[in-house]
Design a protein around this motif. Structure first.
Motif, PDB file in Angstrom:
ATOM      1  N   LYS A  11      -9.507   9.545  -2.569  1.00 47.68           N
ATOM      2  CA  LYS A  11      -8.925   8.461  -3.378  1.00 47.68           C
ATOM      3  C   LYS A  11      -8.045   7.554  -2.522  1.00 47.68           C
TER       4      LYS A  11
ATOM      5  N   LYS B 204     -13.596   2.224   6.087  1.00 48.30           N
ATOM      6  CA  LYS B 204     -13.798   3.414   5.259  1.00 48.30           C
ATOM      7  C   LYS B 204     -13.525   4.684   6.058  1.00 48.30           C
TER       8      LYS B 204
ATOM      9  N   GLU C  50     -10.191   5.466  -0.340  1.00 45.07           N
ATOM     10  CA  GLU C  50     -10.811   4.369  -1.099  1.00 45.07           C
ATOM     11  C   GLU C  50      -9.827   3.208  -1.279  1.00 45.07           C
ATOM     12  N   GLU C  51      -8.571   3.561  -1.586  1.00 51.99           N
ATOM     13  CA  GLU C  51      -7.529   2.524  -1.708  1.00 51.99           C
ATOM     14  C   GLU C  51      -7.331   1.797  -0.384  1.00 51.99           C
TER      15      GLU C  51
ATOM     16  N   GLN D 237      -9.560   1.428   1.931  1.00 49.06           N
ATOM     17  CA  GLN D 237     -10.736   0.596   2.185  1.00 49.06           C
ATOM     18  C   GLN D 237     -10.594  -0.762   1.491  1.00 49.06           C
ATOM     19  N   LYS D 238      -9.981  -0.733   0.303  1.00 49.34           N
ATOM     20  CA  LYS D 238      -9.792  -1.983  -0.445  1.00 49.34           C
ATOM     21  C   LYS D 238      -8.902  -2.977   0.301  1.00 49.34           C
ATOM     22  N   ILE D 239      -7.907  -2.461   1.022  1.00 47.74           N
ATOM     23  CA  ILE D 239      -7.005  -3.390   1.722  1.00 47.74           C
ATOM     24  C   ILE D 239      -7.479  -3.717   3.134  1.00 47.74           C
ATOM     25  N   SER D 240      -8.352  -2.862   3.698  1.00 55.83           N
ATOM     26  CA  SER D 240      -8.702  -3.035   5.112  1.00 55.83           C
ATOM     27  C   SER D 240     -10.180  -3.289   5.360  1.00 55.83           C
ATOM     28  N   GLY D 241     -11.030  -2.869   4.411  1.00 55.25           N
ATOM     29  CA  GLY D 241     -12.466  -2.941   4.652  1.00 55.25           C
ATOM     30  C   GLY D 241     -12.972  -1.788   5.505  1.00 55.25           C
TER      31      GLY D 241
ATOM     32  N   PHE E 198       0.834  -1.207   0.000  1.00 52.33           N
ATOM     33  CA  PHE E 198       0.000   0.000   0.000  1.00 52.33           C
ATOM     34  C   PHE E 198       0.871   1.259   0.000  1.00 52.33           C
TER      35      PHE E 198
END
Lengths: 394, 100
Positions: free
Chosen positions: A243, A255, A246-247, A249-253, A195
């Motif tokens: 942005k 927000k 959002e990235e 959130q993709k790795i951690s869930g 990340f």
């Protein structure tokens, strides 16, 4: 809001969580000086260095002024550099805190919030962070240990973005979070490393092929233009942060946003606050909702740049807005109240507003205090120009 | 011509070496040195003492000649006028030259 998977989570203090974020980021340089209640962050990290877990160059300096100066030098050289501090340590850094921001160095610094002297006090309030609110740093405030961990990782990516290039302060409440144990879900090391990626370096001093000068004399002919660039960089944070969130959130869930609304859909009375007190406010919102009161909360995750648009969007048309400040601005309105009130100047339906200062020097904030402020609002007893106090003896 | 905020590197960083030549320090000047050629004996004292190398010399002949000042860099310190043995350099207020 997020759910923590208790099977994956470990019980740890905020300091341990932040130190683990630093371990996973593995900055090239960490220069730090211990100060209560930041000390355990530096202790944990020093152990990671001593045990060979990280390859970071750790510089144990003789003061916070030197800590920030060393980190500025390292960042200018092109290294990923971090430090951490609290209260008087941050105050001693003050001069160099401005230099880090105006030299546009993407340094990330957890700040464990503690009351500024005097009289001397080691417990939580936000006077230390508020003294740096105009320094040009991005300022996050964490509600929990999980947030302190997440925001430290997220901050690095935001800071290094080429349209931002600003240092970021991740504030976590002294003792309440730094020494309080909560379940924290750490991301796998390789996920964090991917990340944050390789450092996004701009104008490195160590690139001898392209020599550059940092910190030249900058007088009336260009200083103003450089300040205008800093204003623009803060505006860019508002574009880049969603942005990056959002990235993440993709790795951690999980927000992240500028602000976090809590039970706001039909709320008539909304409380606004920074940091860990939001957990107590949410508890009181739940308690009062059971009794049928239409109350809600708005947590400010990012204090600088101030998310004016989101504050307007969420608070326009409410009956009452209560702002809680864990610091005072002597001779003027409390910092968060001032910002929220200013944001609501041109909304179509201005709410009634009330300012409540609480928790100075670590004074406990109880659910009953928060409920009494909500009750002031519900009974129409908010006075826009009156500062009130929660938990203060008359 | 000074550049706007969108056209300069961030953070006050100077992104190439040797750029100080482009920085015209002459704008700081309050007093301007004026040469009275009839009095000048070309002794080169002004050239020797000038801290900003702002004395312009014609060295094409057998002996160098003092021909004037580089106002891009002269900060108007007045050292040249002070050391001149024939009082050939006069310091005049910049306000007299605003029209130029």
């Amino acid at each position: 809001m997020y759910n923590i998977d208790l099977k994956k989570a470990k019980a740890m203090t905020g300091a341990e969580a932040v130190a683990n974020a630093m371990r996973q980021i593995e900055p090239h340089v960490v220069a730090a000086y211990p100060i209560t209640p930041q000390t355990p962050i530096v202790e944990y990290f020093a152990k990671f260095v001593a045990d060979g877990v990280v390859r970071t160059e750790m510089i144990p300096v003789e003061s916070e002024h030197s800590a920030m100066s060393a980190v500025v030098g390292a960042a200018a050289a092109g290294a990923r550099a971090m430090t951490a501090t609290s209260a008087n340590g941050l105050a001693l850094m003050h001069e160099v805190v401005y230099i880090a921001a105006s030299s546009r160095l993407p340094i990330v610094m957890p700040v464990v919030n503690r009351a500024l002297s005097g009289p001397i006090n080691i417990h939580c309030d936000h006077s230390d962070a508020m003294a740096e609110r105009d320094s040009g740093w991005v300022q996050f405030f964490a509600e929990s240990n999980q947030e302190a961990y997440d925001l430290t990782i997220l901050a690095l990516k935001l800071a290094e973005n080429e349209n931002v290039r600003l240092p970021v302060m991740v504030n976590l409440d002294g003792f309440i979070l730094s020494h309080g144990v909560e379940p924290v879900e750490l991301l796998p090391d390789e996920v964090v490393k991917e990340f944050v990626g390789e450092p996004n370096v701009m104008y490195p001093l160590l690139d001898t092929e392209k020599p550059v000068t940092y910190g030249p004399l900058d007088l009336y002919d260009y200083y103003f233009e450089h300040k205008r660039q800093q204003v623009e960089a803060m505006e860019n944070v508002k574009k880049v942060f969603p942005k990056v969130a959002e990235e993440f959130q993709k790795i951690s869930g999980r927000k992240y946003d500028f602000v976090e609304p809590y039970k706001l859909e039909d709320a008539e009375y909304v409380m606004v606050a920074l940091g860990s007190t939001n957990s107590t406010i949410k508890y009181v919102v739940d308690w009062m909702r059971e009794e049928g009161f239409k109350v809600g909360a708005l947590k400010i995750w990012m204090f600088r740049p101030f998310p004016k648009f989101q504050v307007q969007q969420y608070l326009n048309g409410r009956k009452g807005v209560i702002v809680l400040d864990r610091s005072a601005s002597f001779g003027a309105e409390a910092p968060l109240y001032e910002a929220v009130k200013s944001a609501l100047y041109n909304v179509t339906i201005r709410p009634q507003m009330g300012s409540y200062v609480y928790g100075l020097g670590g004074r406990d904030i109880l659910p009953e205090h928060i409920r009494s402020a909500f009750e002031d609002a519900i009974s129409g007893n908010l006075i826009v120009d009156e500062q009130r106090y929660l938990g203060l003896r008359e | 011509m000074l550049k706007g905020w969108k056209d300069i590197p961030i953070g006050g960083i100077i992104d190439e070496p040797g750029k100080s030549r482009e920085y015209k320090t002459g704008t700081w000047r309050v007093l301007r040195p004026i040469l009275h050629e009839d009095k000048c004996v070309h002794c080169m004292f002004c050239w020797l003492y000038c801290p900003d190398m702002a004395i312009v010399i014609d060295s094409s002949g057998q002996k160098p000649k003092m021909v004037g000042f580089n106002y891009d860099y002269c900060k108007g310190c007045g050292l040249c006028a002070d050391v001149c043995p024939t009082k050939a350099i006069e310091m005049r207020p910049e306000t007299e030259f605003i029209e130029e």
